[in-house]
Design a protein around this motif. Structure first.
Motif, PDB file in Angstrom:
ATOM      1  N   GLN A 114      -1.061  -7.435 -11.841  1.00  0.00           N
ATOM      2  CA  GLN A 114      -1.814  -6.186 -11.829  1.00  0.00           C
ATOM      3  C   GLN A 114      -3.048  -6.332 -10.951  1.00  0.00           C
ATOM      4  N   ARG A 115      -3.077  -7.393 -10.137  1.00  0.00           N
ATOM      5  CA  ARG A 115      -4.209  -7.588  -9.228  1.00  0.00           C
ATOM      6  C   ARG A 115      -3.739  -7.433  -7.801  1.00  0.00           C
ATOM      7  N   LEU A 116      -4.433  -6.602  -7.069  1.00  0.00           N
ATOM      8  CA  LEU A 116      -3.977  -6.223  -5.738  1.00  0.00           C
ATOM      9  C   LEU A 116      -3.857  -7.421  -4.797  1.00  0.00           C
ATOM     10  N   ARG A 117      -4.883  -8.302  -4.785  1.00  0.00           N
ATOM     11  CA  ARG A 117      -4.838  -9.410  -3.827  1.00  0.00           C
ATOM     12  C   ARG A 117      -3.648 -10.316  -4.132  1.00  0.00           C
ATOM     13  N   LEU A 122       1.951   1.673  -3.614  1.00  0.00           N
ATOM     14  CA  LEU A 122       0.853   2.085  -4.489  1.00  0.00           C
ATOM     15  C   LEU A 122       0.414   3.511  -4.208  1.00  0.00           C
ATOM     16  N   MET A 159      -0.961  -9.388  -5.596  1.00  0.00           N
ATOM     17  CA  MET A 159       0.245  -8.609  -5.268  1.00  0.00           C
ATOM     18  C   MET A 159       0.577  -8.731  -3.779  1.00  0.00           C
ATOM     19  N   ARG A 167     -11.112  -2.324   2.333  1.00  0.00           N
ATOM     20  CA  ARG A 167     -11.919  -1.701   1.278  1.00  0.00           C
ATOM     21  C   ARG A 167     -11.769  -0.169   1.268  1.00  0.00           C
ATOM     22  N   PHE A 178       0.826  -1.217   0.000  1.00  0.00           N
ATOM     23  CA  PHE A 178       0.000   0.000   0.000  1.00  0.00           C
ATOM     24  C   PHE A 178       0.856   1.261   0.000  1.00  0.00           C
ATOM     25  N   SER A 189      -6.706   5.010  -1.502  1.00  0.00           N
ATOM     26  CA  SER A 189      -5.445   5.046  -2.237  1.00  0.00           C
ATOM     27  C   SER A 189      -5.663   5.367  -3.712  1.00  0.00           C
ATOM     28  N   PHE A 190      -6.803   4.920  -4.278  1.00  0.00           N
ATOM     29  CA  PHE A 190      -6.914   5.045  -5.721  1.00  0.00           C
ATOM     30  C   PHE A 190      -7.935   6.088  -6.160  1.00  0.00           C
ATOM     31  N   VAL A 249      -8.197   0.765   0.045  1.00  0.00           N
ATOM     32  CA  VAL A 249      -8.055   0.667  -1.409  1.00  0.00           C
ATOM     33  C   VAL A 249      -8.650   1.909  -2.057  1.00  0.00           C
TER      34      VAL A 249
END
Lengths: 284, 248
Positions: free
Chosen positions: A217-220, A34, A222, A155, A31, A161-162, A158
């Motif tokens: 490219q998938r957070l989980r 990112l 990663m 949740r 995190f 952050s984005f 995420v």
């Protein structure tokens, strides 16, 4: 010889400690990366030093007190730097840089004036092969708390952050989530400084997270990859430290560093391989 | 649920960008906010979304709660390199219902899938957002918006850098929402789209130039006045002591 490694009680403790640090810190590192706060993580790791030093002067090598001092110092530097950014025209990275350099200098000076060179070395570089059961329990506790809290705030974190504007528009408590996240980050820095030292405690948090960027490219996924890299690095690093009688912190960081270099050369996304030796493309 | 603005001013560092605006957005109306760059369009929408403090005046939302107001800012405010897939972005549209911790059930996934189908993006559900084009990304954001079940929808230039087919698809989505009782307030640059699709227009150049039926507002003399007023900056402006009630 590796039989000796797994049977050695000090090594067992070091191994458990390193696994705890890996599981808790690596996801936080993802995190941080990112959120473009990688350097912030390093800064916080250094900023805990004066708090650790103050606790050392007042209470000696007491791990609980030094941890509390570290958390207090880390959070203070983060908050003061944020405050200075708001009330002056200084940008946040500049004000953080100024504060953490001052913090490191103050911490080193405090320990140098009140302790021995060995104390200073222990605090700066850590000693994973010299942990007692109390410390290992504390580390396991911090890791458990980290995983649980991170799952709870996953949740909103995420979203914060984005797309922070969306979170705010639906009334999400972005500031609270950010505060909890930073607190977890500082707690984990403090957790790992006994094993890795203040100079390197950010390493096991950030390097696996950075390496994981090249694989998915998938957070989980990663998050899982980052934990995997940290765990493998910690185990191999400790084995090398045990076999070659070298300091464990740098050994662990150099192993995960090697995995980072491999990832950046060979990874699936955005690596040197993906860029210069492209995969066969699909039909348009 | 008429939205009533009374003497509304908002801006940055004592400089109002929206200056003493009065007027009403009717229930289930669809209003384009137009005007020159720097004229306060984004600021007005931000203020209505509750994202910046008002300098003067007030907004009466006619009993609509904060959670029933949706706001879609300009595209560059979102990190589109973040490793998240299309479905997870759209599912976040349930936030007003589920909050941060509420469990997502099958019905929520099905609703998200229907929303994606509506914007023609169902086949992209599992794609990471980094792989989407700008137009596809805006379709995804519209799908998320539709799950929020908002009564007031505020959009800031949703069709900037979007091709004409996507623009027309998404404008039809806006019209669909309006028919279901949503009040739509949308910052726009393309005058032709405004004339073709938006019954109401608010023309803003810091001061309110005109507000009403699009045909009346988009007359040449109003547009000329708006652009003449744009870009003026008085280095040592006097303190404003107007109490509102004037339109220009």
């Amino acid at each position: 010889m590796m039989n000796g490694f797994f049977n050695d009680p000090a090594m067992q403790r070091a191994l458990i400690a390193a696994l705890c640090v890996s599981v808790g810190s690596a996801p936080l590192g993802v995190f941080l990366v990112l959120r473009r706060m990688s350097l912030m993580g390093d800064v916080m790791a250094h900023a805990i030093l004066p708090g650790v030093a103050a606790a050392f002067i007042l209470c000696g090598m007491s791990i609980p007190m030094m941890s509390i001092g570290g958390v207090a110092a880390g959070l203070s530097v983060a908050l003061i730097a944020g405050f200075v950014t708001r009330v002056t025209s200084l940008r946040e990275d500049a004000s953080l840089a100024a504060f953490y350099l001052i913090a490191v200098a103050a911490g080193v000076m405090m320990i140098a004036l009140h302790g021995s060179a060995k104390d200073l070395e222990d605090i700066l570089f850590g000693d994973a092969q010299n942990l007692d059961n109390g410390i290992v329990s504390l580390m396991a506790g911090i890791s458990a708390v980290t995983v649980v809290v991170l799952a709870m705030i996953y949740r909103p974190l995420v979203m914060e952050s984005f797309d922070p504007v969306f979170l705010r528009s639906v009334g999400g408590k972005g500031g609270l989530v950010q505060g909890m996240f930073l607190t977890l980050a500082v707690l984990n820095m403090v957790e790992s400084y006994r094993a890795m030292g203040t100079l390197m405690s950010a390493g096991l948090m950030l390097i696996p997270a950075i390496a994981a960027q090249f694989w998915t490219q998938r957070l989980r996924t990663m998050l899982v990859v980052s934990i995997g890299i940290a765990v493998v690095g910690a185990v191999i690093g400790l084995m090398i430290a045990f076999a070659a009688q070298v300091p464990s912190g740098p050994a662990i960081i150099l192993v995960v560093g090697g995995m980072y270099v491999l990832s950046l050369l060979l990874g699936r996304f955005g690596s040197v391989r993906a860029r210069y030796f492209p995969f066969k493309h699909f039909k348009a | 649920m008429t939205i009533k603005l009374t003497n509304l001013s908002a801006g940055y560092d004592r400089r109002p960008v929206v200056h003493h605006v009065n007027g009403e957005f009717a229930d289930a109306s669809m209003t384009a906010v137009v005007g020159p760059n720097g004229g306060g369009k984004s600021t007005l929408v931000k203020a209505l979304a509750g994202f910046m403090p008002l300098m003067t005046g007030s907004v009466d939302y006619g009993g609509v709660a904060r959670g029933e107001i949706a706001y879609l800012p300009q595209q560059f405010e979102i990190d589109r390199t973040f490793p998240i897939n299309v479905m997870d972005v759209v599912l976040a549209g349930h936030w007003p219902k589920l909050g941060a911790l509420g469990r997502r059930r099958n019905e929520h996934r099905e609703a998200a899938m229907r929303a994606l189908t509506m914007v023609d993006m169902a086949s992209f559900a599992t794609r990471p957002i980094i792989s989407l084009s700008t137009g596809q990304w805006q379709r995804v954001l519209f799908a998320r918006l539709s799950l929020q079940r908002a009564k007031i929808i505020l959009l800031d230039e949703p069709f900037a850098a979007i091709d004409s087919r996507t623009t027309h698809d998404l404008i039809h989505v806006l019209e669909h929402w309006r028919q279901h009782g949503c009040t739509i307030i949308c910052v726009m640059h393309d005058f032709q789209l405004v004339r073709d699709h938006f019954p109401q227009t608010l023309l803003l150049a810091r001061d309110l130039i005109a507000w009403g039926d699009t045909g009346d507002v988009m007359r040449d003399e109003n547009l000329a006045r708006a652009s003449a007023q744009a870009g003026t900056w008085v280095e040592h402006a006097d303190v404003c002591d107007a109490q509102g009630g004037h339109a220009a």
